[in-house]
Motif scaffolding. Structure first.
Motif, short mmCIF file in Angstrom:
data_model
loop_
_atom_site.label_atom_id
_atom_site.label_comp_id
_atom_site.label_asym_id
_atom_site.label_seq_id
_atom_site.Cartn_x
_atom_site.Cartn_y
_atom_site.Cartn_z
N GLU A 142 14.05 10.18 -16.59
CA GLU A 142 14.24 11.49 -17.28
C GLU A 142 15.20 12.03 -17.51
OE1 GLU A 142 11.41 14.09 -20.68
OE2 GLU A 142 10.15 13.08 -19.30
N ALA A 143 14.86 13.30 -16.29
CA ALA A 143 15.80 14.21 -15.96
C ALA A 143 17.22 12.86 -15.85
CB ALA A 143 15.53 14.67 -14.26
N LEU A 144 17.87 11.99 -15.81
CA LEU A 144 19.00 11.64 -14.71
C LEU A 144 19.70 11.02 -16.57
CD1 LEU A 144 20.65 10.58 -13.10
CD2 LEU A 144 19.45 8.87 -13.32
N GLU A 145 18.77 10.60 -17.81
CA GLU A 145 19.24 10.39 -18.94
C GLU A 145 19.53 10.95 -19.75
OE1 GLU A 145 18.05 8.02 -23.17
OE2 GLU A 145 16.45 8.62 -21.40
N LEU A 146 18.95 12.28 -19.35
CA LEU A 146 19.36 13.97 -20.20
C LEU A 146 20.72 14.00 -19.18
CD1 LEU A 146 15.92 15.77 -20.38
CD2 LEU A 146 17.62 14.27 -22.52
N ILE A 147 20.98 14.53 -18.09
CA ILE A 147 21.92 15.09 -16.97
C ILE A 147 23.24 14.00 -17.97
CG2 ILE A 147 23.30 15.64 -15.34
CD1 ILE A 147 19.91 17.17 -16.54
N GLY A 150 9.09 19.93 -6.78
CA GLY A 150 10.06 19.93 -6.09
C GLY A 150 11.65 19.93 -7.50
N LYS A 151 11.16 20.22 -8.36
CA LYS A 151 12.26 20.52 -9.16
C LYS A 151 13.37 21.57 -8.91
CE LYS A 151 8.60 23.19 -11.38
NZ LYS A 151 8.05 23.86 -10.36
N THR A 152 13.61 22.20 -8.04
CA THR A 152 14.56 22.57 -7.22
C THR A 152 15.23 21.78 -6.25
OG1 THR A 152 13.66 24.91 -7.22
CG2 THR A 152 15.86 24.45 -5.92
N HIS A 153 14.56 20.34 -5.76
CA HIS A 153 15.18 19.43 -5.33
C HIS A 153 15.55 18.61 -6.07
CE1 HIS A 153 15.63 17.14 -1.72
NE2 HIS A 153 14.56 15.73 -1.95
N LEU A 154 14.56 18.23 -6.88
CA LEU A 154 15.86 16.91 -7.97
C LEU A 154 17.16 18.12 -8.63
CD1 LEU A 154 15.52 14.51 -10.19
CD2 LEU A 154 14.50 15.64 -11.07
N ALA A 155 17.13 18.96 -8.56
CA ALA A 155 17.74 19.92 -9.72
C ALA A 155 19.25 19.60 -8.64
CB ALA A 155 17.71 20.99 -9.89
N ARG A 156 19.29 19.41 -7.29
CA ARG A 156 20.29 19.07 -6.42
C ARG A 156 20.70 17.90 -6.06
NH1 ARG A 156 21.51 24.13 -2.78
NH2 ARG A 156 19.86 25.90 -2.54
N ILE A 157 19.66 16.98 -5.98
CA ILE A 157 20.47 15.60 -6.14
C ILE A 157 20.72 15.51 -7.91
CG2 ILE A 157 18.89 13.37 -5.77
CD1 ILE A 157 16.69 14.34 -4.92
N ILE A 158 20.64 16.04 -8.78
CA ILE A 158 21.65 15.49 -9.61
C ILE A 158 23.00 15.83 -9.49
CG2 ILE A 158 21.63 15.78 -12.26
CD1 ILE A 158 18.14 16.00 -12.58
N SER A 173 24.04 16.38 -7.09
CA SER A 173 24.83 15.77 -6.15
C SER A 173 25.35 14.34 -6.62
CB SER A 173 24.27 15.64 -4.28
OG SER A 173 24.68 14.93 -3.58
N GLU A 174 24.59 13.59 -7.03
CA GLU A 174 24.71 12.42 -7.71
C GLU A 174 25.98 12.13 -9.01
OE1 GLU A 174 23.68 9.45 -7.43
OE2 GLU A 174 22.84 9.93 -5.06
N THR A 175 26.14 13.49 -9.57
CA THR A 175 27.18 13.50 -10.69
C THR A 175 28.36 14.30 -9.99
OG1 THR A 175 26.10 15.90 -11.08
CG2 THR A 175 25.64 13.32 -12.55
N ASP A 176 28.31 14.59 -8.91
CA ASP A 176 29.37 15.61 -8.28
C ASP A 176 29.50 16.50 -9.30
OD1 ASP A 176 30.38 13.70 -6.16
OD2 ASP A 176 31.22 12.41 -7.77
N ALA A 177 28.88 17.67 -9.50
CA ALA A 177 28.84 18.77 -9.75
C ALA A 177 29.02 19.92 -9.27
CB ALA A 177 27.69 18.13 -11.58
N GLU A 215 32.27 27.59 -15.49
CA GLU A 215 33.21 27.18 -16.45
C GLU A 215 34.31 26.68 -15.70
OE1 GLU A 215 32.27 28.07 -20.44
OE2 GLU A 215 32.79 29.69 -19.72
N ALA A 216 34.62 28.08 -14.70
CA ALA A 216 35.83 27.62 -13.78
C ALA A 216 35.35 26.72 -12.56
CB ALA A 216 36.50 28.63 -13.79
N ALA A 217 34.50 25.53 -12.70
CA ALA A 217 34.47 24.76 -11.09
C ALA A 217 35.40 23.83 -11.27
CB ALA A 217 33.35 23.99 -11.74
N THR A 218 36.28 24.06 -9.92
CA THR A 218 37.20 23.13 -10.23
C THR A 218 37.16 21.74 -10.40
OG1 THR A 218 36.69 23.31 -7.12
CG2 THR A 218 38.59 24.85 -7.98
N SER A 219 36.07 21.22 -10.06
CA SER A 219 34.93 19.61 -10.28
C SER A 219 35.62 19.86 -11.53
CB SER A 219 34.10 19.50 -9.47
OG SER A 219 33.00 19.78 -10.42
N GLY A 220 35.76 20.29 -12.88
CA GLY A 220 35.44 20.37 -14.20
C GLY A 220 33.68 20.07 -14.43
#
Length: 407
Positions: A165-170, A200-208, A210-214, A244-249
């Motif tokens: 569910e979280a991945l679909e939203l992100i 694991g709320k924070t842990h999942l946010a970090r993984i998302i 990492s997986e989305t290169d954000a 908003e100024a993230a180099t990765s966009g």
């Protein structure tokens, strides 16, 4: 399941804080509980780590004591190479570590025994002052921004439905964003993670991230609140500007314990809290339409949040975490064992069945305790017996809530 080994002496770790003239020894357990012990002969010394069991005690190696890791900002480097680090407004001296190169203004992770563990941010954290910009005003670090090591969803045990569910939203904000723009649909801005602590709320946010290169920006809610006029609002603005100024966009801003900075406003709410909530709402509404930024917030008290945060365009989506069930606990235990050195068949199913009501963080404590058992026995791998002893020790510290219906 019982393992018998007459050479294994099971006990609790204690750290000596003070030795009084009457022979009383003031000690602290690893769960921060304190006690006074009498009858020890010979007397230990201040700073000793003791292994105390039924009818025996002995001095344990300092490495056996597991200190809680903390995050802080380097304020000064002393002549002997040690660091003066500020965390939660308190200055403390931390020893430097080989292989970790850090400087003034850098964010680090450390503990009292091992010193500096790792560098979190090579970019000095901006120091915030009050609106008077008085040079004598103490600065306050309020946000830790750090690139995260590469993690995947295989590193998150259990909760497959929550992850999906979280991945679909992100992904709607990142991977499929261009199609939403072509359609003209409003982009998703905020997702609220709700549920008990330690699941694991924070842990999942970090993984998302990492997986989305954000780029991942972690904001600890309580540390954001400052006594200096305007500092908290300025800190919020800085966080959003960096994202908003993230180099990765792409960027994810994660607010932990969001209820501490965006609590429901009432007639009795302090004016400073009103301004902080108002600033947060303004920033949520003020994203550039082309900015690939999403805000994730976590709370175990969703009912305490200001209702304005939950209206469409802000945190209009919620992902509810629960306590892990039998299958979740089994997966969490296996994921926790993956990076460890183990031997033989481990009793994953038996331990999973015995840990009903445990959170993911409490399950991780089993591996900490099992690792200590193996290392004290001068072994480099965790065995099935170590895992069982680790469970028994962790069980002494875990308090499981009893459901109302069963009382």
């Amino acid at each position: 399941m019982v393992f018998e080994d007459p050479e294994v002496l099971d006990g609790d770790l204690m750290k000596v804080l003070r030795v009084d003239d009457d022979g009383s020894v003031f000690i602290r357990y690893q769960n921060d509980r304190c006690a006074t012990v009498t009858g020890l002969n010979p007397l230990p010394s201040r700073g000793d780590v003791l292994l105390v069991g039924q009818g025996f005690w002995r001095v344990a190696p300092l490495e056996a004591w597991k200190e809680s890791n903390e995050v802080g900002v380097v304020r000064r480097i002393l002549e002997d190479g040690s660091l003066v680090v500020e965390t939660s407004g308190i200055l403390r001296t931390v020893k430097a570590s080989e292989g970790v190169d850090c400087g003034k203004g850098h964010a680090i992770e450390f503990n009292a025994v091992e010193g500096v563990l790792r560098l979190l941010s090579e970019t000095p954290i901006t120091l915030l002052r009050d609106e008077t910009d008085d040079d004598e005003t103490p600065p306050m670090p309020v946000v830790s921004q750090a690139g995260t090591p590469k993690r995947g969803f295989d590193d998150f045990g259990g909760f497959k439905d929550v992850v999906a569910e979280a991945l679909e939203l992100i992904e709607s904000q990142f991977r499929y964003r261009k199609y939403a723009d072509q359609i003209g649909a409003r982009p998703l801005r905020g997702v609220l993670f709700t549920g008990p602590s330690g699941v694991g709320k924070t842990h999942l946010a970090r993984i998302i991230a990492s997986e989305t290169d954000a780029q991942f920006h972690l904001v600890d809610g309580p540390s954001l609140v400052s006594k200096w006029v305007g500092s908290s609002e300025r800190a919020l603005r800085e966080v959003f500007a960096r994202a908003e100024a993230a180099t990765s966009g792409r960027a994810i801003i994660f607010f932990d314990e969001i209820d501490t900075i965006a609590e429901r406003r009432t007639d009795d709410t302090h004016e400073a809290s009103r301004r902080l909530v108002g600033q947060f709402l303004t920033l949520m509404d003020g994203f550039r339409r082309d900015a690939a930024v999403i805000v994730i917030a976590a709370t175990n008290r969703p009912e305490a949040l200001d209702p304005a945060l939950l209206r469409p365009g802000r945190f209009d989506r919620q992902v509810a975490f629960r306590m892990p069930d039998d299958h979740d606990r089994l997966e969490i235990l296996k994921v926790g064992a993956a990076p460890l050195q183990t031997e033989g068949d481990l009793p994953f199913e038996d331990v999973a069945a015995l840990t009903t009501g445990w959170s993911a963080a409490e399950l991780a404590l089993i591996w900490t305790e099992a690792g200590q058992v193996a290392s004290r026995d001068e072994r480099s791998r965790i065995s099935a017996e170590d895992m069982v002893i680790g469970y028994e020790r962790a069980a002494r510290r875990v308090v499981v809530a009893v459901p109302e219906a069963s009382r």
